[in-house]
Every structure is written in C-alpha cells, then in structure tokens.
Design a protein around this motif. Structure first.
Motif, mmCIF file in Angstrom:
data_model
loop_
_atom_site.group_PDB
_atom_site.id
_atom_site.type_symbol
_atom_site.label_atom_id
_atom_site.label_comp_id
_atom_site.label_asym_id
_atom_site.label_seq_id
_atom_site.Cartn_x
_atom_site.Cartn_y
_atom_site.Cartn_z
ATOM 1 N N PRO A 67 0.803 -1.226 0.000
ATOM 2 C CA PRO A 67 0.000 0.000 0.000
ATOM 3 C C PRO A 67 0.837 1.277 0.000
ATOM 4 O O PRO A 67 0.400 2.305 -0.522
ATOM 5 C CB PRO A 67 -0.835 -0.129 1.284
ATOM 6 C CG PRO A 67 -0.096 -1.091 2.146
ATOM 7 C CD PRO A 67 0.577 -2.036 1.214
ATOM 8 N N ILE A 68 2.031 1.213 0.566
ATOM 9 C CA ILE A 68 2.919 2.386 0.543
ATOM 10 C C ILE A 68 3.365 2.653 -0.886
ATOM 11 O O ILE A 68 3.380 3.805 -1.348
ATOM 12 C CB ILE A 68 4.134 2.159 1.469
ATOM 13 C CG1 ILE A 68 3.677 1.923 2.906
ATOM 14 C CG2 ILE A 68 5.083 3.353 1.396
ATOM 15 C CD1 ILE A 68 4.807 1.555 3.862
ATOM 16 N N GLU A 71 0.571 4.234 -2.981
ATOM 17 C CA GLU A 71 0.413 5.673 -2.761
ATOM 18 C C GLU A 71 1.332 6.485 -3.674
ATOM 19 O O GLU A 71 1.038 7.619 -4.012
ATOM 20 C CB GLU A 71 0.725 6.018 -1.303
ATOM 21 C CG GLU A 71 -0.303 5.525 -0.302
ATOM 22 C CD GLU A 71 0.111 5.833 1.123
ATOM 23 O OE1 GLU A 71 1.153 6.509 1.295
ATOM 24 O OE2 GLU A 71 -0.588 5.409 2.059
ATOM 25 N N ASN A 72 2.437 5.864 -4.062
ATOM 26 C CA ASN A 72 3.427 6.551 -4.893
ATOM 27 C C ASN A 72 3.379 6.103 -6.353
ATOM 28 O O ASN A 72 4.345 6.288 -7.094
ATOM 29 C CB ASN A 72 4.827 6.325 -4.313
ATOM 30 C CG ASN A 72 4.977 6.960 -2.941
ATOM 31 O OD1 ASN A 72 4.769 8.163 -2.789
ATOM 32 N ND2 ASN A 72 5.329 6.170 -1.952
#
Length: 335
Positions: A67-68, A71-72
């Motif tokens: 998920p990190i 986000e990018n």
C-alpha cells in the motif's frame, strides 16, 4: 480507405492521409497516441513473487510495502510461489520477461541452495533492486518446553538423534543454525523442514516439534500470546525487541565456526531489465522501505532495515554468497 475524385486522378481524403502517415510513423519506429503511454513504466500492476507461503515474514513485509508503493504510483500484486527453499519462485523471476513487471524477493536461504549446487539458479540471472531486511534468527521452544538454553542443550544430550528442530526450508541458514546447535551439544538431531515460517510456528506452538529456528517477525505474535518462548539469539548482540533473550555466543556456544552468515531478504528483477526500469524500481522501493510506517513495522518485529540498493546490493549479495559457499559446504558436507 476513402477516396476523392479529382478529374482523372484519385487522391486519398484527409482521414486516409492520416492513416497513411500513422502507418509510416510506426514503420519508422515513431510511437504515437496511446502506445506512447504504454511505454511509461509502470503502466500496470507489478507482480512481486514471494517464494514462500503466505503468512511468513517475507510475505508480511511485502504486504506492508504494497500500500505504501501504491500511494506513490506503483501497484504491487504479491504472488506466493513456495517450494524448493525459495528456488521455484525465484526460477520464475529469472525466466520472466525482463520488462520490470515481474520481480521477486530473494533470500539468503536461496543463496545457500546455490552454494551447495542444489539449484541451477545463479546470481547473475538477477539485477538487485533493494534490500528489504536483515533478520536475526532465534531458537524457540514451546511454552512448556525447556526453560532456557542450558536446559535445551541438556535435552539434546539426553535424547541424541531424537530432538526435532523445525526450519522454514532446508539446507539454508535456519538449517545451518539448527545443525550447529546440535553440534555444540555434541549430538545429532532431527531436522523438520517446512515450506514456510508460518507452518513452523503453528506446529511449534502445538507441540508437534521440540524447537524451531525462526525470525522474530515470524514468531512475535505467538511469543506475546505465551504459546512459544525464545531461548537464544543467533547473533553477536541481543535484540532490542527481546532484550532478555541471550545470544548463543554469550552462553559459550560458537555457531559461526566457519565464518559469519546473515539472513536477509532483498528484491530483484530479471538480469536483462533495462537500466531505466531498474532505476524506477529502485527509487520506488527505496522510498517505501525508508517510509516511517515500514520502519515502525520493522522495529516492532525485530527486523533490521538499511538503505542498500542497486549495484551496491549486487556486491553485498556476492559477499554473502561467498560466505555461504564456505559455511554451507562445511556444515552440510556430511549430510
């Protein structure tokens, strides 16, 4: 194709002319329209092969990062491909199209298999992206098992060749430490290999095996629940997450007689991935691994995180491989 009559000659209408130009552009290697967008990496999900069962430490780390990364702008699909101490999944990575859309999580366990020629895989089949973690390993027993390391060593001596120690995979660093523990007691033992750490900890908590060699991240939930107990750390220093658990070294047991070995997990792409795609992957994963949320996860689970990427990581993999080439062959030469 539509045509317009001009006297005795026919000329293509404007729509037809554009079509001809588009064909000419493609023939010249000029990409136009939607095709240009497809060249931008990544334009779709990236498949991350974790060569272990779901629920193990490497799988958990990948799912924390996903998920990190999303986000990018990089969507990750985690694909568990267990078997062969990591070699089956990593084989799929090595043979994948080198477009960056299939990557994998290598580990020291697979490097140990390479050291012993138990797999056709070689490190030059991969291009390193980023190191995810360095993981200390621990010796654990069921909660009703031996109360400390001394009691466990006594148990090994009382039941030579019968005490069972579970490990995720075989002929890897976990197996090395299990073997060196029994050798320190001067006896044999029974190695019980599993396809992943999640299954090892389940059987250890249930009393199906006498002990296990696992990462803190694979066992911390069961430790906190009072189902299993760590009795020693295979490292030179105690772990911040378990400060009361002694190291093998401080108890007088040398488990590094042939040189230091390290358990690590790291991301790779197929060797022929383009430099630009590799650079994009490195930047994305470096940012995610250094994210405070992932670092907090690492600290809570006794995982060590650094910032090793690209060619520097290539060199580190070769250094670990060289150490394992010496250590593994010494430990397993009679097995």
């Amino acid at each position: 194709m539509g045509w317009v009559q001009f006297g005795r000659r026919r000329r293509p209408d404007s729509g037809a002319a554009l079509s001809v130009l588009a064909v000419a552009a493609l023939a010249a290697g000029i990409v136009v329209g939607p095709a240009a967008a497809e060249d931008k990496f990544p334009s779709r999900e990236v498949r991350l092969i974790v060569p272990w069962n779901a629920g193990g430490s490497n799988d958990i780390a990948a799912r924390v990062l996903a998920p990190i990364l999303a986000e990018n702008g990089m969507r990750i699909i985690v694909d568990n491909v267990p078997g062969g101490t990591g070699t089956i999944g990593m084989g799929r990575v090595a043979n994948a199209e080198p477009d960056g859309y299939t990557i994998g999580m290598g580990t020291s366990s697979t490097l140990s298999m390479i050291a012993q020629n138990k797999t056709p895989l070689r490190n030059d089949q991969f291009a390193s992206i980023a190191r995810v973690s360095t993981d200390p390993l621990m010796l654990l027993v069921p909660v009703n098992g031996p109360k400390d390391l001394g009691a466990f060593m006594d148990e090994l001596k009382k039941r030579p060749g019968k005490v069972t120690i579970g490990t995720p995979g075989t002929y890897n660093i976990n197996h090395i430490f299990a073997t060196m523990t029994a050798r320190a007691a001067g006896v044999d033992y029974v190695n019980v290999p599993y396809p992943g750490g999640a299954k090892v900890i389940t059987d250890l908590a249930g009393g199906q095996i006498d002990a296990a060699v696992l990462k803190p991240s694979e066992s911390i939930g069961q430790i906190k629940a009072g189902q299993v107990r760590p009795i020693a750390v295979f490292a030179n220093d105690r772990l911040a997450v378990f400060p009361d658990v002694p190291t093998m070294k401080e108890k007088g047991y040398d488990v590094f007689p042939y040189g230091p070995v390290v358990q690590m997990a790291y991301l790779v792409a197929p060797a022929k991935v383009s430099p630009q795609v590799r650079k994009t992957l490195i930047a994305a994963f470096e940012k995610a691994i250094q994210d405070p949320r992932f670092k907090a996860f690492a600290a809570e689970n006794g995982v060590l995180v650094d910032n090793l990427t690209g060619e520097a990581l290539d060199r580190e993999v070769q250094a670990v491989q060289k150490s394992l080439n010496a250590v593994a062959t010494q430990v397993f030469k009679a097995e």
